[in-house]
Design an enzyme around this catalytic site. Sequence first.
Site, PDB file in Angstrom:
ATOM      1  CB  THR A  86      62.430  48.046  67.293  1.00  0.00           C
ATOM      2  OG1 THR A  86      62.581  49.074  68.268  1.00  0.00           O
ATOM      3  CG2 THR A  86      61.860  48.618  66.017  1.00  0.00           C
ATOM      4  CG  ASP A  90      55.679  52.068  67.217  1.00  0.00           C
ATOM      5  OD1 ASP A  90      56.573  51.528  67.904  1.00  0.00           O
ATOM      6  OD2 ASP A  90      55.891  52.489  66.061  1.00  0.00           O
ATOM      7  CE  LYS A 137      63.939  52.569  67.198  1.00  0.00           C
ATOM      8  NZ  LYS A 137      63.013  51.658  66.497  1.00  0.00           N
ATOM      9  CE1 TYR A 188      62.013  31.785  53.041  1.00  0.00           C
ATOM     10  CE2 TYR A 188      63.543  30.760  51.511  1.00  0.00           C
ATOM     11  CZ  TYR A 188      62.757  31.846  51.883  1.00  0.00           C
ATOM     12  OH  TYR A 188      62.740  32.972  51.126  1.00  0.00           O
ATOM     13  CD  GLU A 221      57.226  31.780  53.417  1.00  0.00           C
ATOM     14  OE1 GLU A 221      56.050  31.531  53.129  1.00  0.00           O
ATOM     15  OE2 GLU A 221      58.039  32.266  52.627  1.00  0.00           O
ATOM     16  NE  ARG A 279      69.074  47.522  62.545  1.00  0.00           N
ATOM     17  CZ  ARG A 279      69.165  48.689  63.177  1.00  0.00           C
ATOM     18  NH1 ARG A 279      70.113  48.909  64.038  1.00  0.00           N
ATOM     19  NH2 ARG A 279      68.306  49.648  62.931  1.00  0.00           N
TER      20      ARG A 279
END
Length: 478
Positions: free
Chosen positions: A270, A241, A273, A64, A66, A279
Amino acid sequence: MSDATISSAYSQILEVIGSVEPRIADATRQELADQRSSLKLIASENYASPAVLLTMGSWFSDKYAEGTVGHRFYAGCQNVDTVEAVAAEHARELFGAPYAYVQPHSGIDANLVAYWSILAHKVEGPWLQKFGAKNVNELSEQEWETLRAEFGHQRLLGMSLDAGGHLTHGFRPNISGKMFHQQQYGTDPETGLLDYDALRDKAREFQPLVLVAGYSAYPRRIDFAKMREIADEVGAVLMVDMAHFAGLVAGKVFTGDEDPVPHAHITTTTTHKSLRGPRGGMVLAQEEFAGDVDRGCPMVLGGPLSHMMAAKAVALAEARTDAFRTYAQSVADNAKSLAEGFLSRGATLVTGGTDNHLVLLDVTSFGITGRQAESALLDAGIVTNRNSVPADPNGAWYTSGVRLGTPALTTRGFGHDEFDRVAELIVDVLQNTAPGTTKAGGPSKASYTLEDGVADRVKDASADMLERHPLYPGLDLA
Ligand code: DSN
């Protein structure tokens, strides 16, 4: 790493997985076989390198973290800090961005981070100042309600879905269409091209807080300098985007006015692509938005996926090479070859061609829907996705189009001749596909018949090209 080492590593990994759940090991093997033996033309997909794939499968998944680099809500994040800092450094340098946030888990997440950052910077900040408060916890109930109402009044202008925009660009059923008052701009009905003058008029009238540029099915380049000019004229934040074409930006195919990063206040993407990474998503921002973008987790994101940030760092390192630039140029060149292959065989393309990585084939002239085309092509081993065309009479489910992209097959080494042949094979399938009927005997938008023998003929022709351009050559699973 040698082919034998990678083969041995993957074989052993699958053995370990299979000893716990054999169906998952089998499905993983089968997925490789399927990807190897089909023509992958989904414009948003690619094949990541073995280095990227291997980086994803590590114990970073167990941590973790954060917060941000050096500022975590958990102890023991020193190695995650290294990973996140390296990925962000590569992203900043590759795209020439003042700031990079590499935590978003997907493109939608990246867009949500961007929207909330804009709201925080342009709405929350000024109102807190007006109320003399440092944060929202210091507001009275009445002040809080005033601020909440202000959030609810904000406007967003984005490209409509059927013109090639994305769901998250203000499409009503998406959260972006619900958190903002939204309007959408389209393309010229005659040419299918973006009409900057019409867009400017709409922006003047609507006065949005956010102007969104970018697309997932528009086959042309955008003039981002002009977009910024329009945004500035109406006092909007320009958000771009670039998920679909990030690889073309990274590979310096889109430069100057076609490179969104220097023109946009915030650019999202992203990483999987045309950029050919794992991903995931990223946000690139001008310095004034950096502090707000950094609050993406936990504002709208769960804890960062450190194993994915590590893989983003590896992919971004790959994207900084000359080999990647050559690849990106080939993606665009191959899209032109594919488009010419269709046009020379009488097929119809939205906008009449392409100058990015995708073509949008209007299948109306074949007498079938996009859904029928997509299914028949899959029978012949050609993997695509159906897509609306502007003002599509068949709506977003059945559609009248098929979207085709070159990033994946270009990674396999396909060039001009192969893409011309791919166009020929697709036309062969579509010319031999007829619409079916519903159970009640009426015309169906989904069922279809593909002439006997066509699927096998096309698969044989594809097999030859696929063998000459193997996927992960040398990767031999035991
Ligand atoms: N799913 C992506 C695409 O196919 O374009 C966008 O979200």
